[in-house]
Design an enzyme around this catalytic site. Structure first.
Site, short mmCIF file in Angstrom:
data_model
loop_
_atom_site.label_atom_id
_atom_site.label_comp_id
_atom_site.label_asym_id
_atom_site.label_seq_id
_atom_site.Cartn_x
_atom_site.Cartn_y
_atom_site.Cartn_z
N ASP A 1 3.03 -3.30 -6.24
CA ASP A 1 2.37 -2.76 -7.07
C ASP A 1 3.28 -1.58 -7.61
OD1 ASP A 1 0.59 -1.38 -7.53
OD2 ASP A 1 0.72 0.22 -6.03
N ASN B 1 5.81 4.33 -8.98
CA ASN B 1 5.92 3.75 -7.91
C ASN B 1 7.69 3.42 -7.37
OD1 ASN B 1 3.63 3.61 -6.32
ND2 ASN B 1 2.94 1.77 -6.95
N ASP C 1 5.80 3.41 -2.92
CA ASP C 1 4.68 2.30 -2.05
C ASP C 1 4.97 1.28 -2.23
OD1 ASP C 1 3.14 5.06 -1.96
OD2 ASP C 1 2.20 5.01 -4.15
#
Length: 266
Positions: A192, A197, A210
């Site tokens: 992701d 992140n 994350d």
């Protein structure tokens, strides 16, 4: 204690309740995950983050715990897992807070420097020997997970990229199967990889967050999302700077499009 959403009136597991006593809560609304995320602060104590989501076979908190522990074992910066609890209804993950801010919010550092930090961090992650990684996100597995999310009603059609708005998730899944690339260039991917992140403390990269989708996949999984995030937040001109610093890689347009399509299911 600051007010919390109504669902938080349900009992918090005892071990967490004791650990969180005295903290002020602030909900983090930047991410798109199904989990609720809170930053907790108290005078004289280090800030922490709490994630909670309903127990679900397709939930990602258990996956994130395993991946954070593994990533730390590889010597890469990420939050420490302080506690992971489940009460049968909800899962709860308590983590340390990394220093600094995410690469969207770190406004004291120029965007070009943030992009360079991101490129170097991603290159280090992709350099890990895939034989050391126990998390398999090859397309065979990710397409099946996408199918499961589709059947469970977890695909948000209102959150599709602008070019796909108005299409059904079923239609996109047929395209996902039809356009599957014939080859994969495997690395350990974040899964992701968008700017929020990745964390920086001034001019220093401070860690990955994350990480629930980390696993072995084609490097386009990360490059496609990173380039889209850079273009959205900073403008298309900095995509070239990212690719220059990342180095020794020529993106394939059809794979870049495919992995953005795949991301619509997560």
């Amino acid at each position: 204690m600051a007010s919390k959403p109504q669902f938080m009136e349900t009992p918090i597991p005892m071990r967490l309740r004791d650990a969180l006593a005295g903290y002020e809560w602030r909900q983090d609304a930047l991410g798109r995950s199904s989990a609720h995320v809170f930053r907790l602060e108290a005078d004289g104590r280090a800030p922490v983050y709490l994630k909670t989501e309903l127990v679900d076979p397709l939930g990602e908190l258990t996956d994130e715990v395993a991946r954070l522990r593994w990533l730390a074992s590889q010597g890469l910066a990420c939050p420490d897992v302080i506690a992971h609890e489940s009460d049968g209804e909800r899962e709860w993950l308590l983590m340390s807070a990394l220093p600094g801010s995410d690469l969207v919010s770190e406004e004291l550092t120029p965007p070009v420097e943030r992009v360079r930090l991101l490129a170097n961090a991603l290159r280090r992650l992709h350099a890990i020997d895939i034989a050391a990684c126990p998390f398999d996100h090859r397309l065979e597995n990710r397409i099946e997970t996408a199918r499961a999310r589709l059947l469970a009603g977890h695909v948000d059609e209102d959150d599709f990229d602008e070019t796909r708005l108005g299409r059904s998730a079923e239609d996109l899944f047929r395209e996902l199967e039809a356009k599957r690339p014939s080859t994969e260039d495997f690395v350990v991917t974040h899964g992701d990889a968008c700017l929020p992140n990745f964390m920086a403390d001034g001019d220093r990269f401070s860690g990955f967050i994350d990480c629930g989708r980390l696993g072995i996949a084609d490097r386009h999984q990360d490059i496609a999302l990173v380039c889209g995030s850079i273009e959205y937040n900073f403008g298309e001109e900095l995509v070239a700077e990212f690719l220059k610093v990342y180095g020794n890689f020529e993106p394939k347009a059809e794979k870049m499009a495919y992995y953005r399509l795949l991301d619509e299911f997560f």
